[in-house]
Design an enzyme around this catalytic site. Structure first.
Site, PDB file in Angstrom:
ATOM      1  N   ASP A  41     -28.768  -8.962 -70.575  1.00 46.41           N
ATOM      2  CA  ASP A  41     -29.414  -9.111 -71.839  1.00 46.41           C
ATOM      3  C   ASP A  41     -28.715  -8.892 -73.174  1.00 46.41           C
ATOM      4  OD1 ASP A  41     -31.781  -9.774 -73.085  1.00 46.41           O
ATOM      5  OD2 ASP A  41     -32.540  -7.896 -72.908  1.00 46.41           O
TER       6      ASP A  41
HETATM    7  C1  IPE Z   1     -29.722 -13.351 -71.714  1.00 47.79           C
HETATM    8  O1  IPE Z   1     -29.515 -12.959 -73.096  1.00 47.79           O
HETATM    9  C2  IPE Z   1     -29.262 -14.445 -71.122  1.00 47.79           C
HETATM   10  C3  IPE Z   1     -30.393 -15.486 -70.716  1.00 47.79           C
HETATM   11  C4  IPE Z   1     -31.624 -15.112 -70.343  1.00 47.79           C
HETATM   12  C5  IPE Z   1     -30.042 -16.950 -70.289  1.00 47.79           C
HETATM   13  P1  IPE Z   1     -30.811 -13.445 -74.036  1.00 47.79           P
HETATM   14  O2  IPE Z   1     -30.685 -14.955 -74.248  1.00 47.79           O
HETATM   15  O3  IPE Z   1     -32.022 -12.972 -73.655  1.00 47.79           O
HETATM   16  O4  IPE Z   1     -30.128 -12.659 -75.392  1.00 47.79           O
HETATM   17  P2  IPE Z   1     -31.100 -12.126 -76.608  1.00 47.79           P
HETATM   18  O5  IPE Z   1     -31.624 -10.804 -75.512  1.00 47.79           O
HETATM   19  O6  IPE Z   1     -32.218 -13.027 -77.170  1.00 47.79           O
HETATM   20  O7  IPE Z   1     -30.325 -11.451 -77.420  1.00 47.79           O
HETATM   21 MG    MG Z   2     -33.309 -11.122 -74.021  1.00 47.17          MG
END
Ligand code: IPE
Ligand code: MG
Length: 278
Positions: A41
């Site tokens: 995340d």
């Molecule tokens: C996780 O990072 C990656 C995927 C779900 C593909 P995020 O895209 O959730 O990044 P944040 O949490 O919004 O910063």
């Molecule tokens: Mg996220």
């Protein structure tokens, strides 16, 4: 002319490797987890934090993933699971979904090249999830990776895509029911076949070949499980460092393992209780 830049870089890489080996040797005095799972995340927040373009956070996340996988396998952790894309993530902006799908397809091709950690550590890759929800080229690429790594047996990587735990449990229950119905049709004395037991569902879980994770790491300081491995994490340490996923490094793995070792005796006791109940 001598390539001093290259020489210094090689020397630095060797030094890092020696330091890492030393740290891992010390850690190996205690119990080493069999299985570690990651919720990756914070990629988009990383992009924003560093004023990068859309999608650059995901790219940086892939680089971090490669390093962390290497550390886990060097340390002797046999199973690694990553949450790459949730079924819920399909509700994100279509351009972002498309970008992530393209990136995944691209990285799957790269993983099969001979110089990757897949070859260095003999990684067998399983894609786990409702794969029919993926765009066809991505699903085909995933199937190709699974076929190409099917004979690797030193380490295992589960990539959860188009995945949620509830979806996985429902699919396992459906398959278990299907098997029971066939048996009931075939059998005169079918009393045992009328109930669905925990073992029936575990038999059809996509990750049935692996032990449950010992540690679940969710980066970016979030402590939600977000529908990830709900069936498999009843007896698992949760570690939630503040670092965004692309910022995750060796120190986070070391810290997670030390925390696991501190709670090892308690975790083992719980695990034995569960085995007795089954
Ligand atoms: C996780 O990072 C990656 C995927 C779900 C593909 P995020 O895209 O959730 O990044 P944040 O949490 O919004 O910063
Ligand atoms: Mg996220």
């Amino acid at each position: 002319m001598a390539d001093y830049g290259g020489m210094i870089r090689n020397w630095f890489v060797s030094l890092c490797y020696i330091m890492r080996s030393l740290i891992f040797r010390i850690l190996s005095v205690g119990p080493i987890p069999n299985h570690i799972a990651f919720i990756m995340d914070g990629n988009r927040r990383y992009s924003k934090k560093h004023n990068l373009g859309q999608g650059d956070g995901h790219k940086a996340g892939f680089i971090a993933l490669m390093s962390l996988l290497k550390y886990c396998y060097e340390l002797g952790i046999k199973y690694v699971t990553i949450f790459a894309f949730s079924i819920d993530n399909f509700r994100r902006h279509p351009a972002e979904v498309q970008y992530v799908m393209d990136l995944m397809q691209d990285k799957m091709e790269i993983l099969l090249k001979e110089t990757t950690i897949v070859h260095d550590y003999g990684v067998r890759i399983h894609f786990v999830g409702d794969l029919k929800l993926l765009p066809t080229p991505v699903r085909l690429a995933a199937e190709k990776v699974m076929r190409a790594t099917a004979n690797n047996n030193r380490t295992v990587l589960f990539v959860c895509v188009a995945y949620t735990s509830l979806n996985q449990i429902i699919r396992a229950v459906e398959e278990a029911c299907h098997e029971k119905i066939i048996k009931i049709d075939d059998c005169i004395n079918y009393k045992d076949e009328e109930v669905i037991m925990e073992v029936d569902i575990e038999k059809y879980a996509d990750m049935a070949v692996a032990p449950d994770p010992d540690i679940l790491v969710r980066s970016s300081g979030e402590t939600r499980l977000s529908n990830f491995l709900l069936w498999q994490t009843s007896n698992c340490m949760l570690y939630s460092p503040k670092a965004l996923w692309p910022e995750m490094s060796l120190k986070h793995i070391v810290w997670a393992v030390l925390d696991y070792q501190r709670h090892y005796l308690f975790l083992e006791k719980q695990r034995k209780k569960k085995m007795k109940q089954l």
